[in-house]
Design an enzyme around this catalytic site. Structure first.
Site, PDB file in Angstrom:
ATOM      1  N   ASP A  11      -1.550  -0.806   5.965  1.00 26.60           N
ATOM      2  CA  ASP A  11      -1.731  -0.176   7.270  1.00 26.60           C
ATOM      3  C   ASP A  11      -3.188  -0.109   7.722  1.00 26.60           C
ATOM      4  O   ASP A  11      -3.477   0.514   8.737  1.00 26.60           O
ATOM      5  CB  ASP A  11      -1.163   1.249   7.244  1.00 26.60           C
ATOM      6  N   ASP A  46       0.869  -1.174   0.000  1.00 30.38           N
ATOM      7  CA  ASP A  46       0.000   0.000   0.000  1.00 30.38           C
ATOM      8  C   ASP A  46       0.908   1.227   0.000  1.00 30.38           C
ATOM      9  O   ASP A  46       2.113   1.120   0.257  1.00 30.38           O
ATOM     10  CB  ASP A  46      -0.898  -0.036   1.243  1.00 30.38           C
ATOM     11  N   ASP A  76      -0.189   5.186   0.938  1.00 28.72           N
ATOM     12  CA  ASP A  76      -0.425   6.161   2.017  1.00 28.72           C
ATOM     13  C   ASP A  76      -0.475   5.464   3.373  1.00 28.72           C
ATOM     14  O   ASP A  76      -1.263   4.533   3.579  1.00 28.72           O
ATOM     15  CB  ASP A  76      -1.748   6.888   1.785  1.00 28.72           C
TER      16      ASP A  76
END
Length: 224
Positions: free
Chosen positions: A173, A11, A13
């Site tokens: 995250d 991922d 961001d």
């Protein structure tokens, strides 16, 4: 190892890069223009993980001016234009990220990005951060017909780099990343320094790390 090298998919961001400072600065540009109080980075950081529209809606609500659907759509276009202009003013890779990418690349892993940021913005950001060339594919929300948490977005990303889904690990995250990995039948490593609210440990990833220096052992353990 199988015939094909293992794949590690990141991922963006909150995982590879701390993008919150530039995203919140863009939010504050719009808030100030509307004569609304700007949001502190500490307050607005948890707003970042669900995408630009959610950031706008949560940011304006926190400033006391909830947005209707039409107004949110109008502001989103402006937000993205402003954000692109300052996409890497304050954004930085998380500590150890570049060193970790180098280690996986040197070991022969196929590297890719699967993000719900638009592909164009993801490409632009990673080029500005100097790591775009590490990845065989940088895939965004419009790259395929599906996006995370749909597992097909992750499987399509793995396919784009010629990887084997049975030898792939997702790193993220958020609940969205954990769900995408689960839906794709892939193991997932979660970082606990991203933007998840509640904490990403709530979603029971296969491994949880607090620094990129821990990623090699976590990923290797899942691939054994």
């Amino acid at each position: 190892m199988t015939e094909r090298a293992p794949t590690i998919v990141f991922d963006l961001d909150g995982t590879l890069a701390d993008t919150a400072p530039d995203l919140v600065a863009t939010l504050n540009t719009l808030l100030l223009r509307e004569n609304l109080p700007p949001q502190r980075i500490e307050t607005a950081r948890p707003f970042v993980g669900a995408g630009a529209r959610a950031l706008l809606e949560r940011g304006f609500a926190a400033a006391g001016a909830p947005l209707g659907e039409m107004r949110a759509s109008e502001l989103l276009a402006e937000f993205l234009e402003f954000y692109e202009a300052q996409i890497a003013d304050e954004t930085r890779l998380f500590p150890g990220a570049e060193r970790s990418l180098d280690r996986f690349q040197e070991a022969g892993f196929r590297l890719a990005v699967c993000t719900n940021k638009t592909e164009r913005l993801a490409q632009r950001l990673l080029k500005r951060l100097g790591v775009a060339d590490r990845f065989g594919a940088i895939c965004g929300r419009e790259t395929f017909a599906h996006m995370k948490p749909d597992g097909r977005a992750l499987l399509s990303t793995i396919g784009r780099v010629g990887g084997d889904p049975a030898r792939a690990v997702m790193v993220g995250d958020s609940q969205t990343d954990v769900a995408a990995a689960r839906n794709a039948g892939a193991p997932v490593v979660a970082v606990d320094f991203g933007y998840s609210d509640p904490p990403v440990a709530t979603f029971r990833p296969d491994r949880l790390i607090s620094h990129f220096d821990e990623l090699w052992d976590a990923a290797a353990g899942l691939l054994r």
